[in-house]
Motif scaffolding. Structure first.
Motif, PDB file in Angstrom:
ATOM      1  N   ALA A   1       0.839  -1.205   0.000  1.00  0.00           N
ATOM      2  CA  ALA A   1       0.000   0.000   0.000  1.00  0.00           C
ATOM      3  C   ALA A   1       0.874   1.254   0.000  1.00  0.00           C
ATOM      4  O   ALA A   1       0.554   2.240  -0.673  1.00  0.00           O
ATOM      5  CB  ALA A   1      -0.939   0.002   1.205  1.00  0.00           C
ATOM      6  N   VAL A   2       1.979   1.222   0.738  1.00  0.00           N
ATOM      7  CA  VAL A   2       2.907   2.362   0.753  1.00  0.00           C
ATOM      8  C   VAL A   2       3.450   2.589  -0.658  1.00  0.00           C
ATOM      9  O   VAL A   2       3.473   3.725  -1.150  1.00  0.00           O
ATOM     10  CB  VAL A   2       4.058   2.135   1.763  1.00  0.00           C
ATOM     11  N   ALA A   3       3.848   1.521  -1.325  1.00  0.00           N
ATOM     12  CA  ALA A   3       4.357   1.642  -2.694  1.00  0.00           C
ATOM     13  C   ALA A   3       3.260   2.152  -3.630  1.00  0.00           C
ATOM     14  O   ALA A   3       3.506   3.021  -4.473  1.00  0.00           O
ATOM     15  CB  ALA A   3       4.894   0.294  -3.174  1.00  0.00           C
ATOM     16  N   ALA A   4       2.054   1.641  -3.472  1.00  0.00           N
ATOM     17  CA  ALA A   4       0.939   2.051  -4.329  1.00  0.00           C
ATOM     18  C   ALA A   4       0.573   3.514  -4.102  1.00  0.00           C
ATOM     19  O   ALA A   4       0.154   4.206  -5.038  1.00  0.00           O
ATOM     20  CB  ALA A   4      -0.275   1.158  -4.075  1.00  0.00           C
ATOM     21  N   SER A   5       0.742   4.010  -2.878  1.00  0.00           N
ATOM     22  CA  SER A   5       0.381   5.399  -2.582  1.00  0.00           C
ATOM     23  C   SER A   5       1.262   6.378  -3.357  1.00  0.00           C
ATOM     24  O   SER A   5       0.867   7.520  -3.582  1.00  0.00           O
ATOM     25  CB  SER A   5       0.482   5.677  -1.078  1.00  0.00           C
ATOM     26  N   LYS A   6       2.421   5.926  -3.771  1.00  0.00           N
ATOM     27  CA  LYS A   6       3.344   6.794  -4.508  1.00  0.00           C
ATOM     28  C   LYS A   6       3.065   6.802  -5.999  1.00  0.00           C
ATOM     29  O   LYS A   6       3.670   7.588  -6.737  1.00  0.00           O
ATOM     30  CB  LYS A   6       4.784   6.351  -4.240  1.00  0.00           C
ATOM     31  N   THR A   7       2.142   5.950  -6.445  1.00  0.00           N
ATOM     32  CA  THR A   7       1.853   5.867  -7.875  1.00  0.00           C
ATOM     33  C   THR A   7       0.382   6.117  -8.182  1.00  0.00           C
ATOM     34  O   THR A   7      -0.122   5.667  -9.204  1.00  0.00           O
ATOM     35  CB  THR A   7       2.258   4.477  -8.418  1.00  0.00           C
ATOM     36  N   LEU A   8      -0.305   6.830  -7.301  1.00  0.00           N
ATOM     37  CA  LEU A   8      -1.718   7.136  -7.539  1.00  0.00           C
ATOM     38  C   LEU A   8      -1.859   8.015  -8.771  1.00  0.00           C
ATOM     39  O   LEU A   8      -1.011   8.863  -9.048  1.00  0.00           O
ATOM     40  CB  LEU A   8      -2.313   7.844  -6.321  1.00  0.00           C
ATOM     41  N   SER A   9      -2.937   7.824  -9.507  1.00  0.00           N
ATOM     42  CA  SER A   9      -3.133   8.584 -10.743  1.00  0.00           C
ATOM     43  C   SER A   9      -3.381  10.066 -10.472  1.00  0.00           C
ATOM     44  O   SER A   9      -3.037  10.908 -11.282  1.00  0.00           O
ATOM     45  CB  SER A   9      -4.282   7.989 -11.560  1.00  0.00           C
ATOM     46  N   GLU A  10      -4.004  10.384  -9.336  1.00  0.00           N
ATOM     47  CA  GLU A  10      -4.252  11.777  -8.964  1.00  0.00           C
ATOM     48  C   GLU A  10      -3.663  12.038  -7.595  1.00  0.00           C
ATOM     49  O   GLU A  10      -3.721  11.176  -6.711  1.00  0.00           O
ATOM     50  CB  GLU A  10      -5.749  12.061  -8.906  1.00  0.00           C
ATOM     51  N   LYS A  11      -3.121  13.240  -7.398  1.00  0.00           N
ATOM     52  CA  LYS A  11      -2.586  13.610  -6.093  1.00  0.00           C
ATOM     53  C   LYS A  11      -3.756  13.831  -5.139  1.00  0.00           C
ATOM     54  O   LYS A  11      -4.669  14.604  -5.438  1.00  0.00           O
ATOM     55  CB  LYS A  11      -1.745  14.876  -6.190  1.00  0.00           C
ATOM     56  N   PRO A  12      -3.740  13.161  -3.980  1.00  0.00           N
ATOM     57  CA  PRO A  12      -4.824  13.363  -3.007  1.00  0.00           C
ATOM     58  C   PRO A  12      -4.800  14.779  -2.440  1.00  0.00           C
ATOM     59  O   PRO A  12      -3.790  15.480  -2.513  1.00  0.00           O
ATOM     60  CB  PRO A  12      -4.502  12.346  -1.903  1.00  0.00           C
TER      61      PRO A  12
END
Length: 85
Positions: free
Chosen positions: A10-21
């Motif tokens: 999840a930490v790795a995935a959070s760095k590749t989100l399509s849109e910035k939260p």
């Protein structure tokens, strides 16, 4: 899959989100990450009263005091999955 492994993914995935939260979501991610990896926040936060970012981060983390590391990791995983959604 072990919680630790799911958390790291999840930490790795959070760095590749399509849109910035939003900043609010980023603060929540930060706080959950810190709680999940370090436990309760200690101290009063940054000594510089004008470091608003560090102060906001510390306050967000301190609000999670008492939450177990496992619970924080699970919330982090769930939040990242929602953001990927």
């Amino acid at each position: 899959m072990a919680l630790d492994q799911q958390f790291e993914e999840a930490v790795a995935a959070s760095k590749t989100l399509s849109e910035k939260p939003s900043n609010e979501i980023l603060l929540k991610l930060y706080a959950l990450y810190k709680q999940g990896t370090s436990g309760d926040a200690e101290g009063d936060g940054p000594s510089n009263p004008f470091d608003f970012v560090a102060k906001a981060k510390h306050e967000a983390w301190a609000e999670l005091k008492g939450k177990t590391k496992d619970a924080a990791m699970q919330e982090y995983i769930n939040l990242v999955q929602q953001l990927k959604g």
